[in-house]
Design a protein around this motif. Sequence first.
Motif, PDB file in Angstrom:
ATOM      1  N   TYR A  15      -0.135  -3.834  -8.005  1.00 47.16           N
ATOM      2  CA  TYR A  15      -0.763  -2.411  -8.627  1.00 47.16           C
ATOM      3  C   TYR A  15      -1.688  -2.743  -9.601  1.00 47.16           C
ATOM      4  O   TYR A  15      -1.735  -4.052 -10.100  1.00 47.16           O
ATOM      5  CB  TYR A  15       0.629  -1.760  -9.150  1.00 47.16           C
ATOM      6  N   SER A  71      -0.672   5.695  -4.945  1.00 50.97           N
ATOM      7  CA  SER A  71      -0.943   6.145  -6.442  1.00 50.97           C
ATOM      8  C   SER A  71       0.167   6.803  -7.143  1.00 50.97           C
ATOM      9  O   SER A  71       0.737   7.274  -6.661  1.00 50.97           O
ATOM     10  CB  SER A  71      -2.256   6.591  -6.755  1.00 50.97           C
ATOM     11  N   LEU A 115      -2.410   4.548 -11.479  1.00 52.68           N
ATOM     12  CA  LEU A 115      -1.954   3.404 -10.845  1.00 52.68           C
ATOM     13  C   LEU A 115      -2.371   3.393  -9.406  1.00 52.68           C
ATOM     14  O   LEU A 115      -2.255   4.415  -8.658  1.00 52.68           O
ATOM     15  CB  LEU A 115      -0.444   3.321 -11.069  1.00 52.68           C
ATOM     16  N   GLU A 116      -2.908   2.222  -9.110  1.00 54.07           N
ATOM     17  CA  GLU A 116      -3.259   2.111  -7.799  1.00 54.07           C
ATOM     18  C   GLU A 116      -2.549   0.917  -6.990  1.00 54.07           C
ATOM     19  O   GLU A 116      -2.466   0.015  -7.650  1.00 54.07           O
ATOM     20  CB  GLU A 116      -4.799   1.968  -7.466  1.00 54.07           C
ATOM     21  N   TYR A 117      -1.886   1.299  -5.630  1.00 59.19           N
ATOM     22  CA  TYR A 117      -1.118   0.267  -5.078  1.00 59.19           C
ATOM     23  C   TYR A 117      -2.116  -0.456  -4.144  1.00 59.19           C
ATOM     24  O   TYR A 117      -2.922   0.324  -3.515  1.00 59.19           O
ATOM     25  CB  TYR A 117      -0.056   0.734  -4.410  1.00 59.19           C
TER      26      TYR A 117
END
Length: 552
Positions: A40, A67, A52-54
């Motif tokens: 992440y 996210s 947050l970006e996965y």
Amino acid sequence: MGDNRYKMLPLILLSQMALSIAAPAIQCDISKIAIAGGKYCLNNGTKVGSKLEYTCPEGTYPYPFPSRECLFNGQWSNENVKAQCRTVQCTTPGRFENGEFYPRKAKYFIGDILYFECWGGFKMSGPENRICQANGKWSGIDTTCDNKGIVGSARHSGKEKPVSNLHTDYRTSAELFHAVLLLKLHHLCASISGTWGISPSIEVTTGGLMNIFILLDASESLGEDNFNIAKEASKVFIEKMSSFDFSPRYAVISYDREAKPIIELSDEDSKEADKVIDRINAFQYSEHTQEPWGRNTRGALAKVYEMLCLQNARDPEHFLKMKNVILLITEGKHNMGGDPTVEVKRIREILDIRKNNKRENYLDIYVFGLGEEISDNEINDIASKKTSQHVFSMETVEDMKKAFDEMIGSQHVFSKETADDMKKAFNLMIDEAGTVDMCGLAYEPSENEGVEGKYPWIAKITITSPGSEVTCKGSIISRDFILTAAHCFNLDEKLHAISVEVGGKEFKVKNLHRHNKYNPLGKQEKKVEKSFDYDLALIELKTKIEFSRKIR
């Protein structure tokens, strides 16, 4: 006076600095955001508003959300649902008209190839094969099989199914083969409009429109163990319904003092049984964290009403054609939110159900009393008032499961001793009267039933000749035709030597129609000893088969 004001200014500034030091900025817990199998990235640390970006390795994707966001309450959005990297899958193709695709699998992954073939009389448009790509989509454009002139006045236009004029005077068995195969395999298995009759059970008909609402009591007094049992019973119910040739929309709601939709009618996945089950699996009892605990049954039914209102607004043309089933699993007595029967009345009103107006069959409310202190009066008030029983009180887990099973038929009063009876009772819960013409419906056989019991479309074919006996299997495709392999028979086979057994009853053979291109010796010049191209035959019976649950 002015001097005093200026003297106070440093004190005010110092006090504000002290407050800011004493009350640190809200932060979200970084330990709550890990993703199994992936990574992440945060754009502003763990501060409020941070995104947050996965990211997942190639061939996988972040599930269930790509996210999250740090919220003002110090929690990440959807914090209670654990993130994981799942393998990318391509969607399973639906009905492929006028042809076949293979291999047929429940799931398709990256690199899998689908091959397409058109039936005789149809021309292929699009690629002969398509590959499952890393983005979860099939390569190329859609493949279709278009009509280029079908024997027997068959026609195909837009979404219409091929319809053959069976009154045509067929001159050859090949013409009959094409006409019957197209009509029986395609037309009978297609969606047939059914009519809803008033029934004490959940009536399943091909092409029927149905909403199914499952309401799960998650109150503290019922407990986590019983909540998980209700989840498992719901999943078994959904799996059973998915074996039929129709796709209801599901909505699943968990509730204590607050109703939390697990999946809503309007969700894209609400018609996909496996995805609904995934949502149920992902939802945890711990997601109900509010205190004090309570049971707001009216709030859960209000969610049902809201979803129906939205569906009505979006699709008024089909709304009143929908049959609606509500399964409420609860300990019973509400202690907040008000009288749940008020919401039942609102639901009946939006469905235009009034006394004696012949629309009672468009709503069935089944209430399952689960737990140690079941409130019989309350669950009776909520349940449908029909000739059959719609209220079931269970003191044990086994009682719960059997009630789910038996609700699918006309039997509605139960006692339960073992969880093994679940499958047997499930077959009684659903009224299958409208499904006897439906294709491909297996069920769990009893101990004294063999493969023919589990697969009710199978026919046993016996060919008797002096000194030998050959057996083959076939598939029922209509009341008087069995589809089988041409290689089961000699080219000069006598009709009286062939017998067909279906459901323990023997049928005499009226005619045998092999595919006109079947030639087992047709490839010997290519050093193929025996060819199985066009290895198809139709057995025409002298008397018609009577369909039932065990024969279809």
